[in-house]
Design a protein around this motif. Structure first.
Motif, short mmCIF file in Angstrom:
data_model
loop_
_atom_site.label_atom_id
_atom_site.label_comp_id
_atom_site.label_asym_id
_atom_site.label_seq_id
_atom_site.Cartn_x
_atom_site.Cartn_y
_atom_site.Cartn_z
N HIS A 90 62.03 18.56 13.25
CA HIS A 90 61.88 19.97 12.88
C HIS A 90 61.84 20.86 14.13
O HIS A 90 61.77 20.38 15.26
CB HIS A 90 60.59 20.19 12.07
N THR A 91 61.82 22.18 13.88
CA THR A 91 61.65 23.19 14.91
C THR A 91 60.83 24.32 14.31
O THR A 91 60.57 24.34 13.10
CB THR A 91 63.00 23.78 15.37
N VAL A 92 60.49 25.29 15.13
CA VAL A 92 59.87 26.53 14.66
C VAL A 92 60.63 27.67 15.32
O VAL A 92 60.74 27.72 16.55
CB VAL A 92 58.38 26.62 15.05
N ILE A 93 61.18 28.55 14.51
CA ILE A 93 61.91 29.71 15.00
C ILE A 93 61.25 30.95 14.41
O ILE A 93 60.99 31.00 13.21
CB ILE A 93 63.40 29.66 14.56
N ASP A 101 66.83 38.05 8.85
CA ASP A 101 67.24 36.67 9.18
C ASP A 101 66.40 35.66 8.40
O ASP A 101 66.89 34.62 7.98
CB ASP A 101 67.13 36.42 10.68
N PHE A 102 65.13 35.98 8.20
CA PHE A 102 64.25 35.11 7.43
C PHE A 102 64.73 35.00 5.99
O PHE A 102 64.89 33.90 5.45
CB PHE A 102 62.82 35.67 7.46
N ALA A 103 65.00 36.16 5.36
CA ALA A 103 65.43 36.17 3.96
C ALA A 103 66.74 35.40 3.77
O ALA A 103 66.93 34.73 2.76
CB ALA A 103 65.57 37.61 3.46
N ALA A 104 67.64 35.50 4.76
CA ALA A 104 68.95 34.85 4.66
C ALA A 104 68.95 33.44 5.25
O ALA A 104 69.97 32.76 5.22
CB ALA A 104 69.99 35.70 5.40
N ASN A 136 69.02 36.93 17.22
CA ASN A 136 67.83 37.78 17.28
C ASN A 136 66.54 36.98 17.13
O ASN A 136 65.60 37.42 16.48
CB ASN A 136 67.90 38.85 16.18
N LYS A 137 66.49 35.80 17.72
CA LYS A 137 65.26 34.99 17.65
C LYS A 137 64.18 35.68 18.48
O LYS A 137 64.40 36.12 19.60
CB LYS A 137 65.52 33.60 18.21
N LEU A 138 63.00 35.78 17.88
CA LEU A 138 61.86 36.36 18.58
C LEU A 138 61.05 35.29 19.29
O LEU A 138 60.19 35.60 20.11
CB LEU A 138 60.98 37.12 17.57
N GLY A 139 61.30 34.05 18.94
CA GLY A 139 60.62 32.92 19.57
C GLY A 139 61.21 31.63 19.03
O GLY A 139 61.77 31.60 17.93
N ASN A 196 54.12 20.28 18.71
CA ASN A 196 52.71 20.65 18.88
C ASN A 196 52.68 22.06 19.44
O ASN A 196 52.19 22.29 20.54
CB ASN A 196 52.03 19.66 19.82
N ASP A 197 53.21 23.02 18.68
CA ASP A 197 53.48 24.36 19.18
C ASP A 197 52.36 25.34 18.84
O ASP A 197 51.96 25.44 17.68
CB ASP A 197 54.79 24.88 18.58
N VAL A 198 51.90 26.07 19.84
CA VAL A 198 50.87 27.09 19.64
C VAL A 198 51.54 28.45 19.78
O VAL A 198 52.14 28.76 20.80
CB VAL A 198 49.73 26.93 20.67
N VAL A 199 51.42 29.26 18.74
CA VAL A 199 52.02 30.59 18.71
C VAL A 199 50.89 31.62 18.67
O VAL A 199 50.13 31.66 17.69
CB VAL A 199 52.94 30.76 17.48
N PRO A 200 50.76 32.45 19.71
CA PRO A 200 49.71 33.47 19.70
C PRO A 200 50.07 34.62 18.77
O PRO A 200 51.22 35.04 18.69
CB PRO A 200 49.66 33.94 21.16
N LEU A 201 49.09 35.12 18.07
CA LEU A 201 49.25 36.30 17.22
C LEU A 201 48.72 37.48 18.03
O LEU A 201 47.52 37.73 18.06
CB LEU A 201 48.49 36.12 15.90
N ASP A 202 49.63 38.16 18.72
CA ASP A 202 49.21 39.14 19.71
C ASP A 202 49.37 40.59 19.29
O ASP A 202 49.05 41.49 20.06
CB ASP A 202 49.93 38.90 21.03
N LYS A 203 49.87 40.83 18.07
CA LYS A 203 49.98 42.21 17.59
C LYS A 203 49.98 42.20 16.07
O LYS A 203 50.37 41.22 15.44
CB LYS A 203 51.22 42.89 18.14
N PRO A 204 49.54 43.31 15.47
CA PRO A 204 49.52 43.36 14.00
C PRO A 204 50.92 43.49 13.42
O PRO A 204 51.83 43.97 14.09
CB PRO A 204 48.67 44.60 13.70
#
Length: 168
Positions: free
Chosen positions: A64-67, A73-76, A83-86, A92-100
């Protein structure tokens, strides 16, 4: 006056550290982890994600991956997006939630997103941080010595720090 500013600065640091200490690391999918048909689990339902929290995506690295992408892009399930944001691939991926705001994730392995391996969350601002106490004006020079004033404030701050530490 300088001692008063130092106390205020120290209080600001204490509140900031307390706010960070209350951040949550969310293990996506709980014990099941990031997996096929993930979107059908309702994992995010009822959870409140806050700025400062993190998402932990655990999955078999070669499967698997995390994009992170935008809404369209999500809906489709647009795996070919430029236009990947990450993008994360370690398992073992840690994604910070840095903005609302909303965040959209999916697995970019062919067919996985269309099979429900996707997640949307809403991150809320951290309005839960306690407001600092109102600032009291510094005593006039003719009143009690400044040293006694700052020592009292230091005792109050030390009590707050001990309370925060004991809360954990």
């Amino acid at each position: 006056m300088a001692a008063h500013r130092q106390v205020l600065l120290f209080l600001a640091v204490v509140f900031a550290v307390a706010s960070l200490a209350s951040a949550t690391e969310w293990k996506v999918g709980d014990d099941g982890g990031w997996r096929a048909q993930f979107n059908k689990t309702g994992w995010a339902d009822g959870k409140t994600f806050r700025v400062g929290d993190t998402l932990l995506f655990k999955y078999p690295k070669d499967n698997h991956t995390v994009i992170q992408v935008g809404k369209e892009d999500f809906a489709a399930c647009n795996v070919q997006t430029n236009n990947k944001l990450g993008a994360w691939f370690s398992g073992n991926d840690v994604v910070p939630l840095d903005k609302p705001g909303k965040m959209w994730f999916f697995c970019s392995v062919d067919g996985h997103c269309n099979n429900g391996m996707k997640l949307v969350i809403n991150v809320v601002g951290d309005g839960a941080a306690p407001a600092p106490a109102p600032v009291q004006p510094a005593p006039p020079p003719s009143s009690a010595p400044v040293m006694g004033y700052t020592a009292g404030a230091a005792v109050a701050v030390a009590g707050a720090v001990v309370a925060v530490v004991l809360a954990f």
